[in-house]
Scaffold this active site. Structure first.
Site, PDB file in Angstrom:
ATOM      1  CE  LYS A 110      29.973  38.494  42.266  1.00  0.00           C
ATOM      2  NZ  LYS A 110      28.552  38.082  42.097  1.00  0.00           N
ATOM      3  CD  GLU A 128      24.376  36.053  35.155  1.00  0.00           C
ATOM      4  OE1 GLU A 128      25.436  36.664  34.948  1.00  0.00           O
ATOM      5  OE2 GLU A 128      23.603  36.364  36.063  1.00  0.00           O
ATOM      6  CD1 TRP A 144      38.403  38.092  31.680  1.00  0.00           C
ATOM      7  CD2 TRP A 144      37.893  40.252  31.481  1.00  0.00           C
ATOM      8  NE1 TRP A 144      37.147  38.171  31.137  1.00  0.00           N
ATOM      9  CE2 TRP A 144      36.804  39.486  30.999  1.00  0.00           C
ATOM     10  CE3 TRP A 144      37.788  41.622  31.445  1.00  0.00           C
ATOM     11  CZ2 TRP A 144      35.624  40.053  30.504  1.00  0.00           C
ATOM     12  CZ3 TRP A 144      36.620  42.194  30.969  1.00  0.00           C
ATOM     13  CH2 TRP A 144      35.578  41.415  30.492  1.00  0.00           C
ATOM     14  CE  LYS A 192      21.795  35.591  38.653  1.00  0.00           C
ATOM     15  NZ  LYS A 192      21.727  36.925  38.292  1.00  0.00           N
ATOM     16  CB  CYS A 207      43.513  41.918  35.879  1.00  0.00           C
ATOM     17  SG  CYS A 207      43.572  42.160  34.115  1.00  0.00           S
ATOM     18  NE  ARG A 249      39.753  40.551  40.466  1.00  0.00           N
ATOM     19  CZ  ARG A 249      39.227  41.719  40.878  1.00  0.00           C
ATOM     20  NH1 ARG A 249      38.375  41.705  41.872  1.00  0.00           N
ATOM     21  NH2 ARG A 249      39.529  42.843  40.304  1.00  0.00           N
ATOM     22  CG  ASN A 265      42.346  45.013  37.734  1.00  0.00           C
ATOM     23  OD1 ASN A 265      41.939  44.942  36.585  1.00  0.00           O
ATOM     24  ND2 ASN A 265      41.546  45.010  38.791  1.00  0.00           N
ATOM     25  N   GLY A 266      43.417  47.170  35.254  1.00  0.00           N
ATOM     26  CA  GLY A 266      42.810  48.443  34.848  1.00  0.00           C
ATOM     27  C   GLY A 266      43.100  48.702  33.388  1.00  0.00           C
ATOM     28  CG  HIS A 281       2.561  45.962  21.132  1.00  0.00           C
ATOM     29  ND1 HIS A 281       1.554  46.641  20.466  1.00  0.00           N
ATOM     30  CD2 HIS A 281       2.172  45.899  22.423  1.00  0.00           C
ATOM     31  CE1 HIS A 281       0.625  47.005  21.329  1.00  0.00           C
ATOM     32  NE2 HIS A 281       0.961  46.570  22.532  1.00  0.00           N
ATOM     33  CD  GLU A 321      18.702  38.963  38.650  1.00  0.00           C
ATOM     34  OE1 GLU A 321      18.903  39.907  37.858  1.00  0.00           O
ATOM     35  OE2 GLU A 321      19.634  38.292  39.121  1.00  0.00           O
TER      36      GLU A 321
HETATM   37  C1  AGP Z   1      24.657  39.436  37.508  1.00  0.00           C
HETATM   38  O1  AGP Z   1      24.364  38.051  37.708  1.00  0.00           O
HETATM   39  C2  AGP Z   1      25.814  39.671  36.606  1.00  0.00           C
HETATM   40  N1  AGP Z   1      26.953  38.983  37.039  1.00  0.00           N
HETATM   41  C3  AGP Z   1      26.053  41.127  36.271  1.00  0.00           C
HETATM   42  O2  AGP Z   1      24.949  41.547  35.505  1.00  0.00           O
HETATM   43  C4  AGP Z   1      26.213  42.133  37.457  1.00  0.00           C
HETATM   44  O3  AGP Z   1      24.994  42.268  38.129  1.00  0.00           O
HETATM   45  C5  AGP Z   1      26.625  43.496  36.874  1.00  0.00           C
HETATM   46  O4  AGP Z   1      27.857  43.356  36.202  1.00  0.00           O
HETATM   47  C6  AGP Z   1      26.740  44.601  37.928  1.00  0.00           C
HETATM   48  O5  AGP Z   1      27.770  44.287  38.836  1.00  0.00           O
HETATM   49  P1  AGP Z   1      27.873  45.149  40.193  1.00  0.00           P
HETATM   50  O6  AGP Z   1      26.597  44.922  40.953  1.00  0.00           O
HETATM   51  O7  AGP Z   1      29.079  44.617  40.910  1.00  0.00           O
HETATM   52  O8  AGP Z   1      28.037  46.594  39.792  1.00  0.00           O
END
Ligand code: AGP
Length: 622
Positions: free
Chosen positions: A617, A502, A76, A499, A2, A27, A112-113, A518, A495
């Site tokens: 985010k 997502e 959200w 990428k 949120c 967000r 938010n929360g 395996h 990583e």
């Molecule tokens: C990464 O591209 C993602 N958006 C997600 O995995 C992110 O790295 C993860 O949610 C951790 O977020 P933070 O680094 O703000 O704790």
């Protein structure tokens, strides 16, 4: 997550609130709403589901909502499905319908929360004659404030603090009271909230980009604190209702830093900002050729005492931990465990005072990582946070903080923050190795010298972007991708796979190359794309062999390797070269082609690169 905004001053509030909300869209949200003071009534409330422009259209870009004091929200969903009735703001009145329109209630609020005990609080309020129009925990919180406000005939601050004592969970709240026409009251526990001021106006927001256009002077309201926000004036209180002072912080991020700066997407801009993010982070940690971690408070003696390091994080930050494990163990000789925060917090993992728990987090607000930090502290570990957002909750609760200098990262898929975290971990490893006499002063200097060349080498990798763009244009029908590597190359593969997944929504997996045989190799079919990361001298030939096993089953091979390693072309179908650097720092260079591949694939598929579906985010809920 949120997004909360608020404004009180001499200008019309609604257009400012809409503009601020638009800068929080990254967000992630599914609905939005505004509440603006309109004279005698508490507020005019307007809400809408879907993208923010629906709300803007509904309010004629804010012009239909007269008033100089208001709050806004992008939701959200966590409790209650995405709908107008569940959208914020919520009000204390027992109004029918969605809680929109001219509201005669006494309290309106956004949140938010997560209120974990909202069910029991709702039952209490029902017993006292309250009715509810939504399924949200937020409506319960707003009505609880109203309950204390009326029952004890106390001011807003005292009503809010009484509410805070009863609530379990996390919240950033912004509330308006009918009896206080040009003021907003705020409270926070664990969720982010900042309050900006200038001489005649005040602003509230969940994050800096929302108000940077209006002011650079912000207060980071503390945990379990309340704020009384009037035009150009903010007063803070603790849980006892006693006034406390919260310092004003100058935000140095330029407004442009939160804009796209000429790139099509924030993500592409941030990929290109990586050399600068790495340089800024290195410069903040290395002064006159010497590593200076004084500001973290980590003493040499503490570093000598460390018996075990636990790196705890989520997502890409966890991938940084996987890379850092190899670097720290190899350079400093300290055993390192890398744990997913969502698992760590529920495991009875042996921790003692000689354990250093490192929490890596870009946002500094990730709920799982914050919870893991608290578990580590409860168990007596020393805690170090590597975070990008100054003043974030994880930064403020950890014993020690090491800030990365990536600047605001808007795209949901992290790139520059990931790269800044990598070099911060490299610096930490080198520093520990020097203190524990695993490296001589000359070796430390040599390593630092090599780190300093990374920004230029990263720029050279970025010059290859057209090749990655071309390759991604051939991937339109790809539906399965495997990223493989050994050692640090495996960490890089993790990583690269995330990428791709997502932002392009193509299923992919990262695998330790030696593990394929395996079981997983049974998934390799004709034209399955296998991407091999081949930067580790002692290991890459074994990975090439694993790739050939895939090729013999029909796979198409892409190899990422260092300049001069041309023999790889005898085995793979397509090669991407990166400059040479110290083995330990290869992730900083090899990750860039993988970021670009994911980015261009997403663009080719016409997807929302900066705001991928289902993602946020900062994941501030469990
Ligand atoms: C990464 O591209 C993602 N958006 C997600 O995995 C992110 O790295 C993860 O949610 C951790 O977020 P933070 O680094 O703000 O704790």
């Amino acid at each position: 997550m949120c997004g909360i905004v608020g404004y009180t001053g001499h200008r019309q509030a609604a257009p400012i609130l809409l503009d601020s909300l638009s800068r929080l869209e990254y967000r992630g949200y599914d609905s939005a709403g505004l509440a603006v003071r309109n004279g005698t009534a508490l507020a005019e409330v307007v809400k809408a589901t879907g993208k923010l422009y629906h709300l803007a259209d509904k309010t004629d870009q804010g012009r239909a909502l007269a008033g100089c004091c208001g709050i806004g929200h992008t939701r959200w969903a966590t409790h209650g499905d995405p709908s107008v009735v569940n959208a914020h703001p919520h009000v204390s009145g027992n109004c029918s319908g969605s809680g929109s329109g001219t509201v005669e209630s006494d309290v309106a609020g956004v949140h938010n929360g997560i209120i974990e005990n909202y069910t029991e609080l709702k039952e209490k309020l029902l017993r006292h004659g309250y009715t509810f129009y939504s399924d949200t925990d937020t409506e319960v919180a707003v009505k609880l404030v109203d309950y204390y406000y009326k029952k004890y005939k106390i001011g807003p601050v005292d009503a809010i603090t009484r509410c805070m004592v009863r609530i379990r969970g996390s919240y950033a709240l912004a509330l308006m009271f009918k009896d206080y026409p040009d003021e907003i009251f705020a409270a926070r526990k664990d969720s982010p909230l900042i309050i900006g001021v200038d001489e005649k106006e005040s602003y509230l927001a969940s994050d800096v980009p929302a108000i940077l256009k209006y002011t650079r002077q912000v207060h980071y309201i503390g945990n379990l604190q309340v704020a009384r926000v009037a035009p150009g004036k903010v007063t803070f209180f603790d849980l006892n209702g006693d006034e406390v002072s919260v310092p004003l912080t100058e935000i140095t991020w330029d407004a442009e830093a939160a804009e796209k700066g000429g790139y099509e997407h924030f993500m592409l801009k941030e990929i290109h900002e990586q050399p600068q993010a790495v340089r800024d982070t290195l410069n903040s940690l290395v002064k006159d050729g010497q590593i200076d971690l004084t500001e973290t408070g980590l003493t040499d003696e503490m570093i000598r005492e460390i018996g075990q390091i636990d790196i705890v994080a989520c997502g890409s930050a966890w991938h940084v931990g996987m890379a850092a494990q190899y670097v720290i163990e190899d350079l400093a000789g300290i055993p390192v465990r890398v744990e997913l925060a969502s698992e760590f917090r529920y495991r009875n993992i042996p921790i003692d005072r000689k354990t250093l728990v490192i929490i890596i987090s870009q946002s500094g607000e990730t709920a799982d990582s914050l919870a893991a930090l608290r578990v580590a502290k409860e168990r007596g570990a020393a805690t170090l946070a590597i975070v990008n957002v100054i003043g974030s909750t994880i930064a403020r609760e950890a014993d020690h903080v090491l800030y990365t200098m990536a600047g605001p990262e808007i795209a949901v898929a992290t790139t520059k923050a990931y790269s800044a975290q990598l070099v911060a971990a490299d610096i930490l490893a080198i520093h520990m190795a020097g203190i524990r006499e695993k490296m001589t002063a000359d070796q430390v200097r040599e390593m630092l010298g090599e780190l300093a060349t990374l920004p230029d080498k990263m720029r050279r990798v970025l010059e290859e972007k057209e090749r990655l763009q071309w390759f991604s244009s051939k991937m339109a029908n790809t539906h399965d991708i495997f990223f493989i590597g050994r050692g640090l190359d495996y960490a890089i593969s993790l990583e690269g796979s995330l990428k791709m997944k997502e932002i392009s929504y193509i299923h992919s997996e990262a695998y330790a190359a030696g593990e394929l045989k395996h079981g997983t190799i049974s998934l390799i079919e004709n034209n399955t794309l296998v991407i091999g990361v081949l930067t580790q001298k002692e290991l890459y030939e074994k990975t090439v062999s694993n790739m050939m096993e895939c090729k013999s089953r029909g796979a198409y091979l892409l190899g990422i390797t260092t300049n001069g390693n041309f023999s790889v072309e005898d085995s793979v179908n397509f090669t991407v070269y990166i400059p040479k650097t110290d083995q330990h720092f290869m992730a900083s260079l090899a990750v860039i082609p993988l970021q670009l591949l994911g980015y261009y694939t997403s663009v080719n598929r016409g997807l929302d690169v900066d705001k991928p579906r289902n993602l946020a985010k900062s994941v501030t809920v469990e």
